[in-house]
Motif scaffolding. Structure first.
Motif, PDB file in Angstrom:
ATOM      1  N   CYS A  40      36.034  48.179  57.709  1.00  9.44           N
ATOM      2  CA  CYS A  40      36.078  48.361  56.253  1.00  9.44           C
ATOM      3  C   CYS A  40      37.486  48.133  55.715  1.00  9.44           C
ATOM      4  O   CYS A  40      37.657  47.576  54.619  1.00  9.44           O
ATOM      5  CB  CYS A  40      35.609  49.766  55.888  1.00  9.44           C
ATOM      6  N   ILE A  43      38.183  44.503  55.169  1.00 10.39           N
ATOM      7  CA  ILE A  43      37.491  44.004  53.970  1.00 10.39           C
ATOM      8  C   ILE A  43      38.190  44.490  52.709  1.00 10.39           C
ATOM      9  O   ILE A  43      38.395  43.709  51.754  1.00 10.39           O
ATOM     10  CB  ILE A  43      36.019  44.450  53.992  1.00 10.39           C
ATOM     11  N   ASP A  44      38.579  45.752  52.668  1.00  4.63           N
ATOM     12  CA  ASP A  44      39.263  46.272  51.479  1.00  4.63           C
ATOM     13  C   ASP A  44      40.535  45.478  51.203  1.00  4.63           C
ATOM     14  O   ASP A  44      40.836  45.140  50.039  1.00  4.63           O
ATOM     15  CB  ASP A  44      39.616  47.749  51.671  1.00  4.63           C
ATOM     16  N   VAL A  47      39.529  41.828  49.981  1.00  5.24           N
ATOM     17  CA  VAL A  47      38.996  41.823  48.613  1.00  5.24           C
ATOM     18  C   VAL A  47      40.110  42.112  47.619  1.00  5.24           C
ATOM     19  O   VAL A  47      40.185  41.480  46.549  1.00  5.24           O
ATOM     20  CB  VAL A  47      37.847  42.841  48.477  1.00  5.24           C
ATOM     21  N   ALA A 144      32.090  36.483  47.825  1.00  7.33           N
ATOM     22  CA  ALA A 144      31.996  36.548  49.277  1.00  7.33           C
ATOM     23  C   ALA A 144      31.122  35.418  49.794  1.00  7.33           C
ATOM     24  O   ALA A 144      30.083  35.113  49.198  1.00  7.33           O
ATOM     25  CB  ALA A 144      31.428  37.894  49.724  1.00  7.33           C
ATOM     26  N   VAL A 171      36.362  35.607  49.702  1.00  8.84           N
ATOM     27  CA  VAL A 171      36.541  36.182  51.034  1.00  8.84           C
ATOM     28  C   VAL A 171      35.432  35.599  51.908  1.00  8.84           C
ATOM     29  O   VAL A 171      34.249  35.729  51.601  1.00  8.84           O
ATOM     30  CB  VAL A 171      36.440  37.711  51.024  1.00  8.84           C
ATOM     31  N   LYS A 173      33.472  35.414  55.566  1.00  5.56           N
ATOM     32  CA  LYS A 173      33.211  36.060  56.856  1.00  5.56           C
ATOM     33  C   LYS A 173      32.293  35.124  57.633  1.00  5.56           C
ATOM     34  O   LYS A 173      31.103  35.048  57.396  1.00  5.56           O
ATOM     35  CB  LYS A 173      32.527  37.419  56.651  1.00  5.56           C
ATOM     36  N   ALA A 205      32.222  43.996  59.758  1.00  5.94           N
ATOM     37  CA  ALA A 205      32.923  43.344  58.643  1.00  5.94           C
ATOM     38  C   ALA A 205      31.928  42.894  57.576  1.00  5.94           C
ATOM     39  O   ALA A 205      32.200  42.992  56.385  1.00  5.94           O
ATOM     40  CB  ALA A 205      33.728  42.151  59.150  1.00  5.94           C
ATOM     41  N   LEU A 209      31.628  44.045  53.336  1.00  2.00           N
ATOM     42  CA  LEU A 209      31.901  42.949  52.404  1.00  2.00           C
ATOM     43  C   LEU A 209      30.764  42.814  51.396  1.00  2.00           C
ATOM     44  O   LEU A 209      30.992  42.692  50.186  1.00  2.00           O
ATOM     45  CB  LEU A 209      32.099  41.636  53.170  1.00  2.00           C
ATOM     46  N   HIS A 212      30.783  45.744  48.883  1.00  2.38           N
ATOM     47  CA  HIS A 212      32.026  46.041  48.156  1.00  2.38           C
ATOM     48  C   HIS A 212      31.824  45.934  46.651  1.00  2.38           C
ATOM     49  O   HIS A 212      31.277  44.950  46.140  1.00  2.38           O
ATOM     50  CB  HIS A 212      33.143  45.091  48.591  1.00  2.38           C
ATOM     51  N   ILE A 215      33.181  42.780  44.665  1.00  9.13           N
ATOM     52  CA  ILE A 215      32.623  41.449  44.936  1.00  9.13           C
ATOM     53  C   ILE A 215      31.519  41.172  43.925  1.00  9.13           C
ATOM     54  O   ILE A 215      30.588  41.954  43.772  1.00  9.13           O
ATOM     55  CB  ILE A 215      32.073  41.366  46.373  1.00  9.13           C
TER      56      ILE A 215
END
Length: 477
Positions: A40, A43-44, A47, A144, A171, A173, A205, A209, A212, A215
């Motif tokens: 997390c 990701i924080d 973002v 994302a 972002v 992934k 992950a 994401l 979030h 996003i």
């Protein structure tokens, strides 16, 4: 042994969680790299970087954003061979095939980015009473992109073009099964810091994401089960999502076509990339008038798909991405045989290192078998003989999936009837044809959200309208 890192705000950094996973070469079963499991915190941070960079990126003139993106495309094109080599190492795709699709992905990226120059981000319509209505299309913000393992570089490029050209930041992934080439792709980035960010890992992950709160759009390509969870998570917070999920694409082969040439074309559609394509030909319905000749030719074509490491230029069929995927393919074959199907070629796991599986043709299949109902995602071509084109069309349309479909026919009326198949894309007499103007939306369990051409920009932006009444003496009095 390389340990991969995240790209956050223009800087490469280790994950906030020290846990690492092994990346295995599917042709040798050797560990070739380590990548973070994800967290997390990663990701924080990513973002936050995307949110911080987004206003400045959006403020650039469209032409300047396009210039930035095309410069990146030039870098990618220059290193296409290196990227294809990495795809071969991580998921087994033959290098020459990988290079072909990466070149196509770069060209598609350039075309999509160029579309921004003609897209109506601001459009004013005069009213008959002297008023004006201005429609503005705003970027969504931080977005994302979660990509699959079967086409690591092309899938990232296909998603990023309209999102970035519209003024969003991203972002990314990638699948934990193929992070190597995506990491290299981002090493080549020439974009301002924070415009694109990369977080590696598995569901540790991916889940944060998707969930979030900052996003504003999730673009996901992958399995139906994961797509459902993403749809629920984004729906709960009223976030937009584009979901391209599984496929079980049908092929209808009409009487009157050349059975040998058609079989060769269908072999390619079923076996290329070891059948690991969302729109692979996974259900084949052939007219009884040409069935025998067609099946014989399909078996002959399958025999030419030689197994081997993708570095060998003679290799046509690389390995499946991992043992789990090979187990799925073999389970579908065993299930079909136990229910009465016959293996015409293939169907046996080779006794060698690597997750290889041969090009396999099944006959005497029916709709009770996994090979006809579940996505196989492997080099399997199950053939059903039908008594008429209409029966083939009807059975092709009977699936919970509706991503793509292909029809081979010389009959103009039958070609027109192909439009009845409920698919996002239907090809007639050429699998994977179509120009840059193509747009589509999957149906059924194959996903949701229109994309391609202008639809991709519509999805990447939020429209608002400003209505200005005419200035008159009465209005001001």
């Amino acid at each position: 042994m390389k340990t991969l890192q995240n790209l956050i705000g223009g800087k490469w950094e280790d994950s906030q969680d020290s846990a690492l996973n092994d990346l295995v070469n599917p042709a040798t079963e050797n560990v070739i790299a380590h990548y973070p499991s994800g967290s997390c915190d990663d990701i924080d941070r990513a973002v936050a970087a995307a949110v911080q960079a987004q206003p400045g990126w959006a403020e650039l003139p469209v032409a300047e954003r396009v210039e930035h993106l095309l410069r990146w495309a030039d870098e990618i094109a220059e290193h296409a061979e290196d990227l294809a080599e990495l795809e071969c190492q991580e998921m087994g795709k033959p290098v020459a095939l990988g290079r072909y699709f990466i070149d196509g992905g770069v060209q598609g990226f350039r075309t999509a980015v160029d579309d921004a120059l003609t897209y109506p981000f601001a459009e004013t319509v005069p009213g008959a009473d002297g008023s004006t209505t201005t429609i503005l299309r705003h970027p969504l913000g931080a977005t994302a992109v979660i990509t699959p393992w079967n086409f690591p570089v092309p899938m990232v490029l296909g998603a990023l073009g309209p999102l970035l050209a519209s003024g969003n930041t991203v972002v990314v992934k990638p699948s934990e099964r193929s992070p190597l080439s995506t990491a290299r792709l981002f090493e080549l980035s020439t974009l301002p810091p924070g415009v694109v960010n990369l977080v590696l890992g598995d569901a540790r992950a991916g889940a944060p994401l998707v969930e979030h709160r900052q996003i504003r759009l999730v673009h996901f390509t992958g399995s139906v089960d994961t797509g459902r969870r993403i749809g629920a998570a984004t729906g709960e917070r009223l976030c937009r999502s584009i979901l391209e999920l599984g496929g079980k694409d049908p092929v209808v082969v009409d009487a009157g076509v050349d059975p040998v040439a058609t079989a060769a074309a269908i072999a390619f559609g079923a076996f290329v990339n070891t059948g690991q394509i969302c729109t692979s030909m996974e259900r084949i319905y052939v007219h009884q008038d040409i069935a025998e000749a067609f099946v014989d030719a399909l078996v002959d074509a399958a025999a030419t798909y030689t197994l081997g490491d993708g570095h060998n230029p003679e290799t046509v069929l690389g390995p499946l991405v991992d043992a789990r995927q090979r187990d799925i393919v073999h389970r579908h074959v065993i299930d079909a045989v136990e229910r009465g199907a016959h293996v015409r070629i293939g169907g046996v796991i080779p006794k060698r290192a690597g997750f290889f599986y041969p090009a396999t043709v099944l006959t005497d299949v029916d709709d009770s078998m996994l090979a006809m109902t579940e996505e196989t995602f492997g080099p399997l071509a199950p053939v059903v003989v039908v008594s008429s084109f209409e029966e083939g069309l009807d059975r092709a349309s009977s699936s919970r999936f509706a991503l793509g479909a292909t029809v081979y026919t010389h009959n103009p009326d039958h070609a027109a009837a192909a439009a009845a198949i409920p698919a996002g894309v239907t090809w007639v007499n050429q699998w994977q044809g179509g120009g840059s103007e193509r747009l589509y939306e999957p149906a059924g369990e194959s996903g949701m959200g229109a994309t391609g051409a202008r639809a991709a920009y519509d999805a990447a932006t939020r429209p608002s309208t400003i209505h200005t009444a005419p200035t008159t003496a009465s209005a001001l009095s």
